[in-house]
Design an enzyme around this catalytic site. Structure first.
Site, PDB file in Angstrom:
ATOM      1  N   LYS A  66      73.390  16.894  47.088  1.00  0.00           N
ATOM      2  CA  LYS A  66      72.864  18.192  47.536  1.00  0.00           C
ATOM      3  C   LYS A  66      71.406  18.111  48.004  1.00  0.00           C
ATOM      4  O   LYS A  66      71.006  18.842  48.903  1.00  0.00           O
ATOM      5  CB  LYS A  66      73.006  19.225  46.421  1.00  0.00           C
ATOM      6  CG  LYS A  66      74.452  19.606  46.136  1.00  0.00           C
ATOM      7  CD  LYS A  66      74.552  20.702  45.101  1.00  0.00           C
ATOM      8  CE  LYS A  66      75.999  21.002  44.754  1.00  0.00           C
ATOM      9  NZ  LYS A  66      76.120  22.124  43.815  1.00  0.00           N
ATOM     10  N   ASP A 102      75.366  28.404  46.003  1.00  0.00           N
ATOM     11  CA  ASP A 102      75.688  28.365  44.575  1.00  0.00           C
ATOM     12  C   ASP A 102      75.128  29.590  43.853  1.00  0.00           C
ATOM     13  O   ASP A 102      75.798  30.209  43.031  1.00  0.00           O
ATOM     14  CB  ASP A 102      75.121  27.090  43.933  1.00  0.00           C
ATOM     15  CG  ASP A 102      75.910  25.851  44.323  1.00  0.00           C
ATOM     16  OD1 ASP A 102      77.108  25.989  44.626  1.00  0.00           O
ATOM     17  OD2 ASP A 102      75.325  24.757  44.328  1.00  0.00           O
TER      18      ASP A 102
END
Ligand code: ATR
Length: 273
Positions: A66, A102
């Site tokens: 990420k 997220d």
């Protein structure tokens, strides 16, 4: 022509994302394919570029890539920049646009699916790693009364307070600093439970009616949720809703169509016992 998407991670075999996006595509009549790709640990950028060169339109990115995904982007969103991490990329001509869904996935799950408002509430995040970084801004944007981060290594929590100072008013400290405090929403963003470890949470941490939320999913009652239940908390949730909601955000971002999440969450949920 069928548009191509993928999730890239290492390992990737257990990713639920292909299943989730296939369900969204079917429900919204979108012509797309979505596969899981395992990139070599030293080959994330090359894997992304190869997928793109083969006609890929966008990818989700999971552990451990990420941070690299954010760095690879020409155009990271504010959420991705502040998190220092991206979980979704979109290819637009020569550009790579990045976002991090997220945090908004977590917020949508807590508020819409679980029915716990964040506005005006005392919210605590446990852990000061990437998962917490991604969640801070979207939670702060809901207007909680207080937002706190507690971490085993207190300095890392203080570091987040500094990094986010321009955007978020944060209380930070170690677990011992939580003594005497109570919270309405307590979110476990540590990886402690994966090794079966419980966190040193003081008595009285959960306010009456509190929600205990573990970002881990598919593991049933985790050590954190067990602790919460033992403390009298009845609103317990794992991260399955967060997983599906972040996928829905990415899907809407790529396709311009918002899928319904309820059935997919129900299908992927495991009982918290
Ligand atoms: P992620 O990106 O998933 O957030 P990470 O950046 O490695 O992963 O962060 C893991 C978090 O879990 C950290 O906050 C870590 O605490 P430290 O910063 O003190 O290492 C926390 N963590 C992991 N194992 C833990 C344990 N046994 N007890 C308490 N906290 C733990």
């Amino acid at each position: 022509m069928t548009d191509r998407y993928a999730v890239i991670g290492h390992p990737i075999a257990h990713s639920q994302s292909p299943r989730i996006h296939a369900a969204f595509a079917q429900a919204t009549a979108q012509d797309l394919s979505y596969v899981a790709i395992e990139a070599p640990l030293d080959g994330f950028a090359a894997t992304v570029q190869a997928f793109r060169a083969g006609g890929g339109r966008g990818v989700n990115v999971t552990l451990p890539f990420k941070l690299q995904a954010c760095q690879l982007a020409n155009d990271p969103s504010e959420a991705a920049r502040l998190a220092g991490a991206a979980n979704a990329l979109k290819f637009e001509g020569e550009r790579i646009v990045a976002d991090n869904f997220d945090g908004i996935g977590l917020v949508n799950d807590i508020q819409r699916n679980l029915g716990h408002a964040l506005r005006g509430r005392r919210v605590l995040l446990l852990g000061a790693g990437g998962a917490t970084r991604g969640a801070l801004l979207p939670i702060a944007q809901q207007g909680p009364a207080t937002l706190a981060v507690a971490n085993r290594t207190a300095d890392k929590a203080h570091g987040l307070r500094t990094d986010f100072a321009a955007h978020v008013t944060l209380n930070s400290g170690g677990y011992a600093d939580l003594a005497g405090e109570a919270f309405d929403v307590v979110i476990n963003a540590t990886s402690a439970g994966l090794s079966g470890e419980a966190l040193p949470l003081p008595d009285g941490l959960f306010a009456p009616g509190a929600l205990a939320y573990d970002m881990v999913y598919g593991k049933g009652l985790t050590p954190f949720l067990r602790q919460a239940r033992a403390a009298g908390v009845s609103a317990l949730a794992d991260g399955v809703g967060m997983l599906v909601e972040q996928a829905a955000e990415a899907f809407a971002w790529w396709r311009g169509v918002r899928p319904d999440t309820r059935d997919v969450i129900a299908r992927l949920s495991v009982p918290l016992v």
